[in-house]
Design an enzyme around this catalytic site. Sequence first.
Site, PDB file in Angstrom:
ATOM      1  CE1 TYR A 277      40.342  36.061  34.721  1.00  0.00           C
ATOM      2  CE2 TYR A 277      40.890  36.212  36.880  1.00  0.00           C
ATOM      3  CZ  TYR A 277      40.777  35.734  35.667  1.00  0.00           C
ATOM      4  OH  TYR A 277      41.456  34.170  35.624  1.00  0.00           O
TER       5      TYR A 277
ATOM      6  CG  ASP B 162      34.813  36.993  43.070  1.00  0.00           C
ATOM      7  OD1 ASP B 162      35.767  37.225  43.356  1.00  0.00           O
ATOM      8  OD2 ASP B 162      35.251  36.948  41.251  1.00  0.00           O
TER       9      ASP B 162
ATOM     10  CE  LYS C  35      44.021  37.535  43.373  1.00  0.00           C
ATOM     11  NZ  LYS C  35      43.267  37.507  42.541  1.00  0.00           N
TER      12      LYS C  35
END
Length: 432
Positions: free
Chosen positions: A144, A239, A267
């Site tokens: 994702y 990522d 995050k």
Amino acid sequence: MNHTASQQLFQRAQKSIPGGVNSPVRAFKAVGGTPVFMKSAKGPYLFDEDGNQYIDFINSWGPMILGHACDMVQDAIKEVLPDSFSYGAPTEREIEMAELIIRMVPSIEKVRMVNSGTEATMSAIRVARGYTGRDKIIKFEGCYHGHGDSFLIAAGSGAVTLGVPDSPGVTKGTANDTITVPYNNLDAVKQAVAVNENQVAALILEPVVGNMGLVPPADGFLAGLRELCTSAGIVLIFDEVMTGFRLARGGAQELYGITPDMTTLGKIIGGGLPVGAYGGKKEIMDSVAPAGPVYQAGTLSGNPIAMAAGLSMLKFLQGHDEVYAYLNNISDKLVHGMRDNLRSVGMEYTINHVGSMFSLFFTRKPVTDFESAKKSNLELFSKYFNGMLQRGIYLAPSQFETLFISTAITDDLADQYLEANLATLKDLRQYL
Ligand SMILES: *Cc1c(COP(=O)(O)O)cnc(C)c1O
């Protein structure tokens, strides 16, 4: 445990918010019941609108690596609040942030701040396309990378939890430019690169996958990708929105010793506020406007409050390597304890674990990619999730997510988790 207030709020929320939540992973669709509405949190604990207390093992999906509402980040925010919340003009703190990121993640020579992980990945592939003059990207099934159009092909996390790995609304043209291959399958990548010779701009992956549940890279997988991308002129993008500043100060690339061309961050980088970043080789990043022709912008990018929160978090992590030793130890204890529990109740299931991230999969077979992750018994997971919730343990409400451990998890809290785990597993035996 009573959830009346949450149930009422969820009823109300559904009238004004699609599905009642502002991000699909918050819905309890895969596990049944209504999402728990939170009121406050401190350290390891979440408190909901009904006054229930939980030990948190998601930590806002990663950012709260030091536990909730940590005093240090709070103080940093308080200090800058009186100076205004946004200028739409550059500030010194943004340079400090860039310099610190570059020091912590040496593959990044220049970096641009954005407001979410999604923005970071969307921008990174645009830059890779602009830089290479090629259109296609390769991604892995079950990874994702946020909700950008190009990534909602065989996407993990909420997309697979809710059964929409290929989202409607993504045009055929976009979908055609995204090539998907199975994770941990270097031969499949080689083949995809060969078939699309000189057309692939970027290969993007989670160097340790968190979004199909936790799946580590097989031995030699990352090194093989590095070699392949170098020889084919493909921009290798790690990522690290999830793994950055979590698996090590320098993320998964430090842990595995592989240097990508570009990295996306999110995050933890905002200390709980909405921040993302993308960066990489100077030569590539100098194609970003206004240095170069690839356009990317943001009214609130580098926001002073968000930068203050993120900087205090990163400075702390930079200066305290023992954080990672602590997180590794406490996570080892949790994982070993779970394995003992599973053995003692006579259940054989798969646990994947890297640093302070782990997943318990309800399948006996190894989980190495999306296909094997999907073999998990989702009904059993849902019962496990609800059993843990009733015992005051807050887990990710999906089999296809990882757990994130914070430094607020003490030895005692780990014992409480393991007790709840054992009791819940005992209850599950009746369904086998
Ligand atoms: C969470 C996540 C994203 C998206 O970040 P948002 O801030 O939710 O947009 C991208 N990539 C990975 C690996 C993630 O875990």
